[in-house]
Design a protein around this motif. Structure first.
Motif, PDB file in Angstrom:
ATOM      1  N   TYR A  55      -6.793   8.652  -5.080  1.00  0.00           N
ATOM      2  CA  TYR A  55      -7.790   7.649  -4.698  1.00  0.00           C
ATOM      3  C   TYR A  55      -7.516   6.274  -5.320  1.00  0.00           C
ATOM      4  N   SER A  65      -5.063   4.438  -4.793  1.00  0.00           N
ATOM      5  CA  SER A  65      -4.576   3.556  -3.731  1.00  0.00           C
ATOM      6  C   SER A  65      -5.728   2.958  -2.932  1.00  0.00           C
ATOM      7  N   PHE A  66      -6.809   3.708  -2.815  1.00  0.00           N
ATOM      8  CA  PHE A  66      -7.945   3.236  -2.030  1.00  0.00           C
ATOM      9  C   PHE A  66      -8.869   2.341  -2.867  1.00  0.00           C
ATOM     10  N   THR A  67      -8.963   2.611  -4.168  1.00  0.00           N
ATOM     11  CA  THR A  67      -9.717   1.690  -5.021  1.00  0.00           C
ATOM     12  C   THR A  67      -8.969   0.362  -5.144  1.00  0.00           C
ATOM     13  N   ILE A 122      -7.232  -0.974  -2.676  1.00  0.00           N
ATOM     14  CA  ILE A 122      -7.594  -1.679  -1.444  1.00  0.00           C
ATOM     15  C   ILE A 122      -8.997  -2.269  -1.567  1.00  0.00           C
ATOM     16  N   PHE A 158       0.831  -1.203   0.000  1.00  0.00           N
ATOM     17  CA  PHE A 158       0.000   0.000   0.000  1.00  0.00           C
ATOM     18  C   PHE A 158       0.867   1.254   0.000  1.00  0.00           C
TER      19      PHE A 158
END
Length: 272
Positions: free
Chosen positions: A254, A256-258, A260, A239
């Motif tokens: 974002y 990085s969050f999609t 995850i 991450f």
């Protein structure tokens, strides 16, 4: 060790990998103290005899006396071969040279996705390799395949997960590229493939981190706490590295969050 004098390698200062190995040549004594120079710092005179289109793709070795230049794998063979003549003899054999040339191109055209660095915008000359679709797809395929096989082995160490198979791991590895690309549709295809290359590099590095546990498990019965803990640490490293690369690429944070989110969806898919 013999030193190759009056020769200068023109390296990509924005490439940590290039900086590392050219520094190694100088420190080891293969090249003299002036044996490396940033491509971005080429003088007007040097630009007259250095191929400015070829040098970003194939590292250039300049003979400062004759003002002649050799490129790519031949540059590296000359530097290493001057200290180790046997290596030069072997490397210049036609079949070996052909393989080395292809391997060099594979790394050179993908060096910005293997280890990306921050580009110094003030430089007039940019040592950015041409975008090569063939080598980019080859790199993505290589990273995807190796990652899938390592994850296949590791997931079978986790007792709480259903038994894995290689097809599932390939689908999951490729699926992250497709899923993440959906959030990049407003960008051009080269940007998407640059991101995909970085994405698969992160996955490949993570797989290499998992490898020691995979090897140890062949000889010892490791506790689930160690296997799960190592996997959790690896996910965290992934991450952080993904977040760093997105920032370097100047893409939306974002992603990085999609990414995850995809991992969570993939876990749900596996469990069901």
């Amino acid at each position: 060790m013999k030193t190759l004098e009056n020769q200068t390698l023109l390296y990509d200062e924005d490439c940590p990998l290039c900086s590392l190995y050219t520094t190694g040549f100088v420190k080891s004594g293969m090249l003299d103290e002036n044996g490396r120079k940033s491509y971005c710092q080429l003088s007007a005179e040097e630009q007259n005899f250095v191929d400015l289109k070829r040098a970003p793709n194939e590292i250039a070795l300049v003979d400062n006396k004759t003002q002649t230049v050799i490129y790519g794998i031949d540059s590296l063979i000359k530097v290493v071969g001057f200290s180790f003549p046997l290596i030069e003899k072997i490397a210049t054999l036609k079949p070996i040279h052909f393989i080395l040339k292809k391997m060099y191109s594979f790394v050179s055209y993908n060096r910005k996705v293997i280890i990306p660095g921050n580009v110094k915008e003030e430089n007039k000359l940019q040592c950015t390799p041409d975008f090569n679709y063939k080598y980019r797809f080859l790199f993505i395929g290589f990273a995807l395949t190796l990652t899938s096989f390592i994850l296949f082995g590791y997931s079978n160490l986790i007792l709480n997960l259903p038994k894995s198979n290689i097809t599932r791991e390939i689908i999951l590895a490729f699926g992250q590229i497709v899923f993440q690309s959906l959030f990049l549709l407003k960008f051009d295809k080269q940007t998407i493939l640059n991101y995909a290359g970085n994405l698969m590099t992160v996955s490949l590095f993570a797989s290499l981190i998992l490898t020691p546990i995979l090897i140890l498990s062949q000889f010892f019965q490791l506790p689930q706490a160690i296997i799960l803990g190592w996997f959790g640490v690896t996910i965290l490293i992934m991450f952080l590295e993904h977040f760093r690369r997105v920032k370097v690429l100047k893409l939306p944070f974002y992603l990085s969050f999609t990414w995850i989110l995809y991992r969570i969806l993939a876990l749900v898919f596996i469990l069901n």
